[in-house]
Design an enzyme around this catalytic site. Structure first.
Site, PDB file in Angstrom:
ATOM      1  N   VAL A 189       0.828  -1.204   0.000  1.00 11.84           N
ATOM      2  CA  VAL A 189       0.000   0.000   0.000  1.00 11.84           C
ATOM      3  C   VAL A 189       0.864   1.257   0.000  1.00 11.84           C
ATOM      4  O   VAL A 189       0.333   2.376  -0.058  1.00 11.84           O
ATOM      5  CB  VAL A 189      -0.962   0.029   1.209  1.00 11.84           C
ATOM      6  CG1 VAL A 189      -1.949  -1.119   1.135  1.00 11.84           C
ATOM      7  CG2 VAL A 189      -0.199   0.022   2.530  1.00 11.84           C
ATOM      8  N   LYS A 236      13.247  -0.572  10.535  1.00 10.78           N
ATOM      9  CA  LYS A 236      12.418  -1.628   9.943  1.00 10.78           C
ATOM     10  C   LYS A 236      12.784  -2.903  10.705  1.00 10.78           C
ATOM     11  O   LYS A 236      13.803  -3.543  10.409  1.00 10.78           O
ATOM     12  CB  LYS A 236      12.735  -1.764   8.445  1.00 10.78           C
ATOM     13  CG  LYS A 236      11.982  -2.877   7.726  1.00 10.78           C
ATOM     14  CD  LYS A 236      10.613  -2.439   7.285  1.00 10.78           C
ATOM     15  CE  LYS A 236       9.929  -3.533   6.471  1.00 10.78           C
ATOM     16  NZ  LYS A 236       8.590  -3.123   6.002  1.00 10.78           N
ATOM     17  N   GLY A 291       6.391  -1.040  10.088  1.00 10.40           N
ATOM     18  CA  GLY A 291       6.077  -2.442  10.290  1.00 10.40           C
ATOM     19  C   GLY A 291       6.179  -3.224   8.992  1.00 10.40           C
ATOM     20  O   GLY A 291       6.509  -2.680   7.933  1.00 10.40           O
ATOM     21  N   ALA A 292       5.905  -4.519   9.076  1.00  9.98           N
ATOM     22  CA  ALA A 292       5.942  -5.391   7.899  1.00  9.98           C
ATOM     23  C   ALA A 292       4.530  -5.899   7.622  1.00  9.98           C
ATOM     24  O   ALA A 292       3.918  -6.530   8.479  1.00  9.98           O
ATOM     25  CB  ALA A 292       6.888  -6.568   8.135  1.00  9.98           C
ATOM     26  N   ASN A 345      -2.691   6.772  -0.206  1.00 13.09           N
ATOM     27  CA  ASN A 345      -1.504   6.865  -1.046  1.00 13.09           C
ATOM     28  C   ASN A 345      -1.817   6.343  -2.444  1.00 13.09           C
ATOM     29  O   ASN A 345      -2.388   5.260  -2.609  1.00 13.09           O
ATOM     30  CB  ASN A 345      -0.376   6.031  -0.420  1.00 13.09           C
ATOM     31  CG  ASN A 345       0.852   5.980  -1.307  1.00 13.09           C
ATOM     32  OD1 ASN A 345       1.320   7.005  -1.777  1.00 13.09           O
ATOM     33  ND2 ASN A 345       1.353   4.778  -1.545  1.00 13.09           N
TER      34      ASN A 345
END
Length: 248
Positions: free
Chosen positions: A18, A42, A139-140, A199
């Site tokens: 995203v 990260k 985040g992942a 986005n």
């Protein structure tokens, strides 16, 4: 000399792909442009590639490894964050846990007969707690995606002290549901969503894009920050201003 706590923003998404890294990098680059010291973190990444880093005109560029290349594994998301923040510390400090398979980190680690170190996910952030005005944590995957065995993004967010939470959603068909569901789930689980933005993940748009923001505003009590256009180089003034007000 008076010291101030690092302003920490946890950037999460309604899904994968995203534009979390894109938005987090825009935030870092915009803050650096305002003479702020920015740390980026990260905690874990999968889908990493063998690569080396070259300097081109004073800027780092990735040189993807070929067969037999001795370059280390690099998380491209972490690299983009590091570059946007002006290369603070070492790239290994930005993303200390990296795996090759492009699946959720626990599965990617298992494919290498390894495990994600849940303690390191938290401890790795401590290196960025001093010497920086801001810390941007990405985040992942989505907010409910797994990071380690028995630990989701939301769990790490809590362990980091529940910093300001920025939700990134792709401006495309289906985002109304994903945005509302993500924010509602976070709130139901006791997390305060500081803001949400849309986005543009590609140059072409579908017919939903012009009305998504209005519908999200209508059905959500979360602060809607605005929309990030495709291939912007910095965050719009209204969005960066709203984020700065979180810490006023």
């Amino acid at each position: 000399m008076e010291t101030h706590p690092t302003k920490t923003v946890f950037v999460t998404g309604t899904d994968t792909d995203v534009g979390k890294t894109y938005v987090a990098s825009l935030l870092a680059r915009t803050l650096v442009g305002k003479c702020q010291r920015v740390g980026v973190y990260k905690p874990v990444a999968s889908g990493c590639i063998p690569a080396t880093i070259m300097m081109v005109d004073g800027q780092p560029e990735l040189n993807p490894g070929q067969s037999g290349d001795s370059g280390g594994m690099v998380a491209t998301d972490a690299f983009e964050l590091w570059r946007a923040a002006g290369m603070p510390r070492r790239l290994d400090d930005v993303c200390p846990q990296r795996f090759a398979l492009p699946v959720a980190p626990p599965a990617a680690a298992a494919a290498e007969n390894r495990e994600v170190d849940a303690k390191l996910l938290v401890d790795g952030a401590a290196k960025w707690r001093s010497g920086y005005d801001w810390l941007i944590v990405e985040g992942a995957g989505g907010f409910m995606s797994p990071l380690a065995d028995g630990l989701l993004n939301i769990d790490l967010y809590r362990q980091l002290g529940q910093p300001k939470l920025l939700v990134v959603a792709a401006n495309r068909l289906g985002t109304i549901h994903q945005s509302l569901a993500t924010c509602l789930a976070a709130q139901q689980l006791g997390c305060e969503v500081s803001g949400l933005l849309l986005n543009a993940v590609q140059s072409t748009t579908d017919s939903s894009c012009t009305g998504n923001a209005e519908q999200i505003r209508r059905y959500s009590n979360v602060e809607f920050l605005g929309t990030v256009d495709y291939q912007q180089t910095t965050l719009p003034d209204n969005i960066i201003g709203a984020i700065e007000k979180w810490f006023a």
